[in-house]
Every structure is written in C-alpha cells, then in structure tokens.
Enzyme design. Structure first.
Site, PDB file in Angstrom:
ATOM      1  N   SER A  12      35.607 -18.933  26.782  1.00 50.36           N
ATOM      2  CA  SER A  12      36.782 -19.597  26.219  1.00 50.36           C
ATOM      3  C   SER A  12      37.503 -20.308  27.352  1.00 50.36           C
ATOM      4  O   SER A  12      37.484 -19.854  28.496  1.00 50.36           O
ATOM      5  CB  SER A  12      37.699 -18.556  25.590  1.00 50.36           C
ATOM      6  OG  SER A  12      39.029 -19.020  25.570  1.00 50.36           O
ATOM      7  N   LYS A  35      36.663 -13.582  26.933  1.00 56.19           N
ATOM      8  CA  LYS A  35      35.825 -13.929  25.779  1.00 56.19           C
ATOM      9  C   LYS A  35      34.375 -14.230  26.148  1.00 56.19           C
ATOM     10  O   LYS A  35      34.077 -14.840  27.151  1.00 56.19           O
ATOM     11  CB  LYS A  35      36.393 -15.156  25.056  1.00 56.19           C
ATOM     12  CG  LYS A  35      37.682 -14.917  24.322  1.00 56.19           C
ATOM     13  CD  LYS A  35      37.537 -13.983  23.123  1.00 56.19           C
ATOM     14  CE  LYS A  35      36.963 -14.670  21.918  1.00 56.19           C
ATOM     15  NZ  LYS A  35      37.836 -15.673  21.333  1.00 56.19           N
ATOM     16  N   GLU A  93      27.022 -19.155  15.511  1.00 60.10           N
ATOM     17  CA  GLU A  93      28.031 -19.800  14.661  1.00 60.10           C
ATOM     18  C   GLU A  93      27.614 -21.219  14.290  1.00 60.10           C
ATOM     19  O   GLU A  93      27.759 -21.657  13.146  1.00 60.10           O
ATOM     20  CB  GLU A  93      29.387 -19.816  15.372  1.00 60.10           C
ATOM     21  CG  GLU A  93      29.994 -18.428  15.487  1.00 60.10           C
ATOM     22  CD  GLU A  93      31.234 -18.436  16.369  1.00 60.10           C
ATOM     23  OE1 GLU A  93      32.330 -18.555  15.836  1.00 60.10           O
ATOM     24  OE2 GLU A  93      31.088 -18.335  17.600  1.00 60.10           O
TER      25      GLU A  93
END
Ligand code: ARG
Length: 458
Positions: A276, A282, A289
């Site tokens: 991130s 993260k 996804e």
C-alpha cells in the site's frame, strides 16, 4: 484504393472509413489470412482454375509478405479497410495482374470466417496448455498437503473437516471440465467455410476437401449460407472461457479470504503480492482481486456476441465484424489471468497450523460425534440432538468437544465412553472419510495421481 471501387464514383469519406475499418483489431489474424490465401491459391492452381505457375507466384509472394511483416520491413497500413484488403492490396502491388487472380471464387465473407476459425483453434490450444499447467500445479500441491486438516465450509460456516489437498483438488476438477469444454469448442469449429463464397458458393469447380486438408481442418462446411453467417463457435468459446473465469474468480475469492489475518491459511510469495502507498503493514492479494474483477468483462464479451447474433438475418451482415474484439478480448483476458495466477498459486505457502486451529474451534467434528453414538446403537436423529445439546453446552462454557470431560459427556448421554476422544479426533474424522471422492488423504493422493496421469496421456 478500395476492393469495391468500380461501383463508386468517389473515395470513401475519411471518418466513414475509420468507422468501417477493422484493421486495428483484425491485423492480429494476418498470419492466418496469408496461410488461408496460400491454401486457396494452391487449390485454384491444382484445379486448373488459375495457371499453376501463377498460383506458385502468388504463394511465393505471400510468403515474402509474411516474412516482411515478421521482420518489420512491411508495416500494416492503419487506413486499410481490413486485414484481407491489406494483404491482397500488397500482393497486387508486388505482382500486378497475377495477384488480382487470388480472389477468384472467394469472398471476404468466407475468408474472414476461415481466418477467425484458424486463429481461435490456435488460441484454444494455447489456453488449454495453460490450464493443464494450472491443474498440474494444483495436483502437486494437493499431494504435498493431502493430510493437512482444514475446515470445510457451507454458508461460510465451519462445517466438516477436509484437507487442504482435497480443497485444491476441487478446483482441479473444475479446470478439467474447462479443458473438456475448450476441446469441444475447438472440435466444433474445425470445419472450413472457405468455398462458401459470399453466401451461395461458386460455379468454379473448387476442391474444398483439398483446401480443408491444406489448412488442417477436419473437413469443409456443408451449407454455404450457414458457413458465412455462423459465429456459434465464437459464442461457444466465449462461454467456455466465461466458465473458466468463474472458476478462477471463485478461487481468487477464497485466496483473498485465506490471505486475511482472520484466516491466514496461506501466505502469498512477495513477488506475487503488492503493498500500500500509505499503510506500511499491508500485503495485498492484487492478482486474485484483479482476476475476480476481470471475470466481469469476459461475461460482457459473451453477452456482446449473443446480442450481436440474435437478430441477424442470413447470411453475412456487417454487425458480425463486432465478433472479433469481443472474442479476442475474452481469449486475451483468460490468458493474462492464467499467466499471473499460475505462478501465484505455485509459490503460495499454505499455513497448516492455522488451518488446524480453525478446524479445532468450529465443532466440525460434531457430525462424527453423532455418528459415534449411532455406532453405539442410537438412532441418528437422537444422536444429532444429543450432540447439539453438547455443542450448546460447549459454547456456553467456552469449551470444545475435545476438551469436555467424560462426566460432562455423560450428563447428556450415558452411551459415551473413553473412546469418544479418539472417535472425534480431527485426523480420525478426515481419515475415515474414505468413500469415493471424500477427503481422506489416501483418496486425495489417488485423485491427484489419477489427474496427473490423465494429463500425461492426453
Ligand atoms: N472486416 C470484415 C469483418 O470482419 C470482413 C468481411 C467483410 N465483408 C463484407 N461483405 N463487407 O467482418
């Protein structure tokens, strides 16, 4: 210059030409277009429809054009109407009148139908190869994790014990069916439309069997109208690809869940995850996804094709030019997804301890506890109720079936004995599920080896 210039007294309007042109997306079929033309010219020569020497000259020049395209010496003209016009124009520019004989007994309608089939047959093979790779990765991982117990879910609630290997093999089965569907789609598109002409065949004595053989088709199509009006094969392939995307998308969804701290059943390799820009902690499963996200566009491609076809009268209509962007997008998207997905799965590290922990906490051995009482002579319905009472007791007292004392068991039913602990151990619960297709480690190993052998033989 347009192929159809004779009838017209003016050049086409520039914007109309841009709107009408398909060269930006059909030039990817240039090899197939040239290969098709070489076969057509060869057949015309062999049948005495054009001179043998002219046929040879055409074929040699087409080979040169192919080589010049490959080497970058010849650039595709972005203003050409389509790939067929471009190749024929280039040929005629190079050898004049002889080049103009190539289109004898042929229309762009049977030509484009041939080019797409040739292109998609190859794409079916390439996609199948990737799916085989994915299945191989799954089988090998399943063998490594055939005994790692994890909870199986229904309604996203922990349900009964399975193994990680068993879970992976469920996906292997789905992808095996995808392979079968790609094979079916390829088999049905394996007929050559060339020779159907614009729609009504031709009066020239063509040898369509010969052209089919030269191009590697099982045989020629049987109705000239259908030959140029049919795009079922695009719909079939898009549909097979859509289902493969459904499978990848469901798998992605699970991987995304498994990567969360709430599960932590797997850890993705750093090379196949992203960070991130603001949150230093993260590690995101972006590939999974994106695959899940891209499934939508492929379903859109399928819908585009179905809708494009449904109102078309026979035979060719220009609407059909819309087939290519849709089916190529579906093919390219699945290829892209598999290219990213396969190494992500291959390098992903399962964390069996966490799976085991989750399996221990969810009362997933409750069915086995009831089955234990059945083994002692109780009717299943009564055993079910007794076990339900025990589970409620456990929840109230923050215990699990494994940590209940025998006295506690006996408050509910005096059939319980010391051997209950063995009967409800997760390993025993999994190992006992030996019926064909069930998750016992020996079954998983058998299935994984069976699938690997199947892939080797076919
Ligand atoms: N570019 C056209 C297509 O992709 C080729 C066929 C053109 N045929 C015609 N009659 N205009 O469909």
């Amino acid at each position: 210059m347009k192929l159809w210039a004779g009838r017209f007294s003016k050049e086409i309007d520039k914007k109309t030409n841009d709107f009408n042109s398909s060269i930006s997306f059909d030039s990817r079929m240039i090899h197939e277009d040239i290969t098709g033309s070489i076969a057509h010219a060869t057949m015309l020569g062999a049948c005495g429809i054009i001179e043998q020497s002219e046929a040879q000259h055409i074929c040699d020049t087409l080979e040169q054009i192919k080589a010049d395209i490959d080497s970058g010496k010849l650039e595709i003209d972005p203003n050409a109407e389509d790939v067929h016009t471009f190749v024929e124009g280039e040929l005629t520019q190079r050898i004049g009148t002889t080049g103009k004989r190539l289109h004898t007994a042929r229309s762009r309608n049977d030509q484009v139908a041939t080019d797409i089939r040739l292109t998609l047959k190859k794409e079916c093979d390439a996609l199948s190869q990737q799916i085989r790779e994915l299945i191989t990765v799954l089988c090998n991982k399943a063998l490594l994790h055939k005994s790692d117990v994890m909870p199986g879910y229904t309604h996203m609630q922990r349900a009964q014990p399975i193994t990680f290997g068993h879970h992976l093999m469920a996906y292997a089965e789905m992808f095996l069916r995808d392979l079968g569907r790609l094979r079916d789609a390829k088999n049905r598109m394996d007929e050559l439309p060339l020779g159907a002409g614009a729609l009504a065949g031709t009066t020239y004595p063509l040898d369509r069997e010969m052209t089919a053989k030269l191009l590697g088709f099982a045989g020629p199509t049987n109705n000239s109208l259908d030959s140029v009006a049919d795009r079922d094969f695009c719909v079939e392939l898009a549909s097979a690809i859509s289902l493969a995307m459904v499978h990848l998308s469901r798998f992605s969804e699970e991987i995304i869940l498994w990567c969360s701290w709430e599960f932590k059943f797997v850890e993705l390799d750093d090379a196949f995850a992203t960070g991130s820009s603001i949150m230093p902690q993260k590690k995101n499963p972006d590939i999974a996804e994106l695959v899940r996200g891209k499934s939508g566009r492929v379903f859109g491609d399928l819908m585009t094709l179905l809708t494009m076809l449904k109102g078309l009268p026979l035979a060719y209509n220009k609407d059909m030019q819309e087939d290519k962007e849709a089916i190529f997008d579906a093919v390219d998207t699945l290829r892209l997804c598999l290219t990213a997905f396969i190494p992500m799965i291959d390098t992903m590290k399962p964390i069996p301890e966490n799976m085991r922990k989750a399996a221990a906490k969810g009362f997933i051995n409750a069915t086995d506890c009831a089955d234990y009482l059945v083994g002692k002579g109780m009717a299943f319905r009564d055993a079910y109720k007794a076990t339900g009472t025990l589970v409620a007791y456990c929840i109230q007292h923050d215990k699990t079936l494994e940590t209940l004392s025998l006295d506690e068991y006996r408050t509910v039913c005096d059939l319980f004995d010391d051997d209950v602990y063995e009967a409800i151990s997760l390993e025993r619960c999994v190992n006992g599920r030996k019926v064909l297709g069930a998750p016992a480690p020996e079954n998983v190993a058998y299935q994984a080896n069976r699938v690997l052998k199947l892939l080797e033989e076919n």
